[in-house]
Write a protein that holds these residues in place. Structure first.
Motif, PDB file in Angstrom:
ATOM      1  N   GLU A   1      10.586  13.381   0.588  1.00 17.84           N
ATOM      2  CA  GLU A   1       9.771  13.917  -0.510  1.00 17.84           C
ATOM      3  C   GLU A   1       8.581  13.009  -0.789  1.00 17.84           C
ATOM      4  O   GLU A   1       8.695  11.789  -0.750  1.00 17.84           O
ATOM      5  CB  GLU A   1      10.653  14.012  -1.756  1.00 17.84           C
ATOM      6  N   ARG A   2       7.429  13.622  -1.064  1.00 20.21           N
ATOM      7  CA  ARG A   2       6.249  12.853  -1.467  1.00 20.21           C
ATOM      8  C   ARG A   2       6.429  12.390  -2.900  1.00 20.21           C
ATOM      9  O   ARG A   2       6.776  13.184  -3.773  1.00 20.21           O
ATOM     10  CB  ARG A   2       4.994  13.703  -1.340  1.00 20.21           C
ATOM     11  N   ILE A   3       6.163  11.113  -3.149  1.00 24.92           N
ATOM     12  CA  ILE A   3       6.290  10.539  -4.490  1.00 24.92           C
ATOM     13  C   ILE A   3       4.910  10.054  -4.927  1.00 24.92           C
ATOM     14  O   ILE A   3       4.379   9.091  -4.352  1.00 24.92           O
ATOM     15  CB  ILE A   3       7.267   9.344  -4.505  1.00 24.92           C
ATOM     16  N   PRO A   4       4.304  10.709  -5.922  1.00 19.12           N
ATOM     17  CA  PRO A   4       3.017  10.225  -6.434  1.00 19.12           C
ATOM     18  C   PRO A   4       3.186   8.786  -6.934  1.00 19.12           C
ATOM     19  O   PRO A   4       4.224   8.440  -7.521  1.00 19.12           O
ATOM     20  CB  PRO A   4       2.708  11.169  -7.589  1.00 19.12           C
ATOM     21  N   LEU A   5       2.196   7.939  -6.705  1.00 22.35           N
ATOM     22  CA  LEU A   5       2.313   6.541  -7.118  1.00 22.35           C
ATOM     23  C   LEU A   5       2.616   6.392  -8.603  1.00 22.35           C
ATOM     24  O   LEU A   5       3.362   5.500  -8.992  1.00 22.35           O
ATOM     25  CB  LEU A   5       1.047   5.767  -6.760  1.00 22.35           C
ATOM     26  N   ASP A   6       2.054   7.267  -9.413  1.00 22.77           N
ATOM     27  CA  ASP A   6       2.310   7.201 -10.854  1.00 22.77           C
ATOM     28  C   ASP A   6       3.766   7.488 -11.202  1.00 22.77           C
ATOM     29  O   ASP A   6       4.232   7.113 -12.277  1.00 22.77           O
ATOM     30  CB  ASP A   6       1.419   8.189 -11.612  1.00 22.77           C
ATOM     31  N   ASP A   7       4.489   8.153 -10.310  1.00 25.73           N
ATOM     32  CA  ASP A   7       5.892   8.506 -10.553  1.00 25.73           C
ATOM     33  C   ASP A   7       6.877   7.596  -9.830  1.00 25.73           C
ATOM     34  O   ASP A   7       8.085   7.762  -9.969  1.00 25.73           O
ATOM     35  CB  ASP A   7       6.159   9.949 -10.121  1.00 25.73           C
ATOM     36  N   LEU A   8       6.384   6.648  -9.048  1.00 29.72           N
ATOM     37  CA  LEU A   8       7.256   5.767  -8.271  1.00 29.72           C
ATOM     38  C   LEU A   8       8.004   4.819  -9.201  1.00 29.72           C
ATOM     39  O   LEU A   8       7.401   4.034  -9.925  1.00 29.72           O
ATOM     40  CB  LEU A   8       6.433   4.970  -7.256  1.00 29.72           C
ATOM     41  N   ARG A   9       9.335   4.913  -9.209  1.00 26.95           N
ATOM     42  CA  ARG A   9      10.170   4.074 -10.073  1.00 26.95           C
ATOM     43  C   ARG A   9      11.281   3.356  -9.317  1.00 26.95           C
ATOM     44  O   ARG A   9      11.842   2.406  -9.824  1.00 26.95           O
ATOM     45  CB  ARG A   9      10.827   4.934 -11.165  1.00 26.95           C
ATOM     46  N   TYR A  10      11.618   3.826  -8.114  1.00 30.76           N
ATOM     47  CA  TYR A  10      12.786   3.310  -7.405  1.00 30.76           C
ATOM     48  C   TYR A  10      12.419   2.898  -5.984  1.00 30.76           C
ATOM     49  O   TYR A  10      11.784   3.671  -5.262  1.00 30.76           O
ATOM     50  CB  TYR A  10      13.897   4.369  -7.359  1.00 30.76           C
ATOM     51  N   TRP A  11      12.813   1.667  -5.616  1.00 27.95           N
ATOM     52  CA  TRP A  11      12.569   1.174  -4.271  1.00 27.95           C
ATOM     53  C   TRP A  11      13.533   0.050  -3.960  1.00 27.95           C
ATOM     54  O   TRP A  11      14.201  -0.476  -4.838  1.00 27.95           O
ATOM     55  CB  TRP A  11      11.129   0.693  -4.103  1.00 27.95           C
ATOM     56  N   SER A  12      13.573  -0.317  -2.688  1.00 27.34           N
ATOM     57  CA  SER A  12      14.382  -1.443  -2.232  1.00 27.34           C
ATOM     58  C   SER A  12      13.451  -2.535  -1.740  1.00 27.34           C
ATOM     59  O   SER A  12      12.647  -2.295  -0.828  1.00 27.34           O
ATOM     60  CB  SER A  12      15.307  -1.013  -1.096  1.00 27.34           C
ATOM     61  N   VAL A  13      13.579  -3.720  -2.326  1.00 28.33           N
ATOM     62  CA  VAL A  13      12.793  -4.861  -1.875  1.00 28.33           C
ATOM     63  C   VAL A  13      13.261  -5.273  -0.484  1.00 28.33           C
ATOM     64  O   VAL A  13      12.456  -5.522   0.413  1.00 28.33           O
ATOM     65  CB  VAL A  13      12.914  -6.042  -2.865  1.00 28.33           C
TER      66      VAL A  13
END
Length: 66
Positions: A36-48
């Protein structure tokens, strides 16, 4: 993660514990699990550790379990 500048362009980010650094400008990233495309303004979850973005908390939880 890859991203780019402008409308519909994929960006590339470096994910850190408290945020991210833009390596290549864009308006979205792609969820590593769902695609899924995630707009940068909506990006909340990631793995370092994996340097991946996730579309939701549920998707992130599942990805980090396995």
């Amino acid at each position: 993660m890859l991203m780019s500048s402008g409308s519909g362009r994929l960006a590339r980010l470096h994910y850190m514990a408290n945020g991210h650094r833009v390596l290549s400008p864009g308006d979205h990233v792609v969820c590593a699990v769902t695609g899924e495309r995630i707009p940068l303004d909506d990006l909340r979850y990631w793995s370092v550790a994996k340097q991946e973005a996730y579309a939701s908390a549920a998707v992130a939880t599942e990805a980090l379990k396995g």
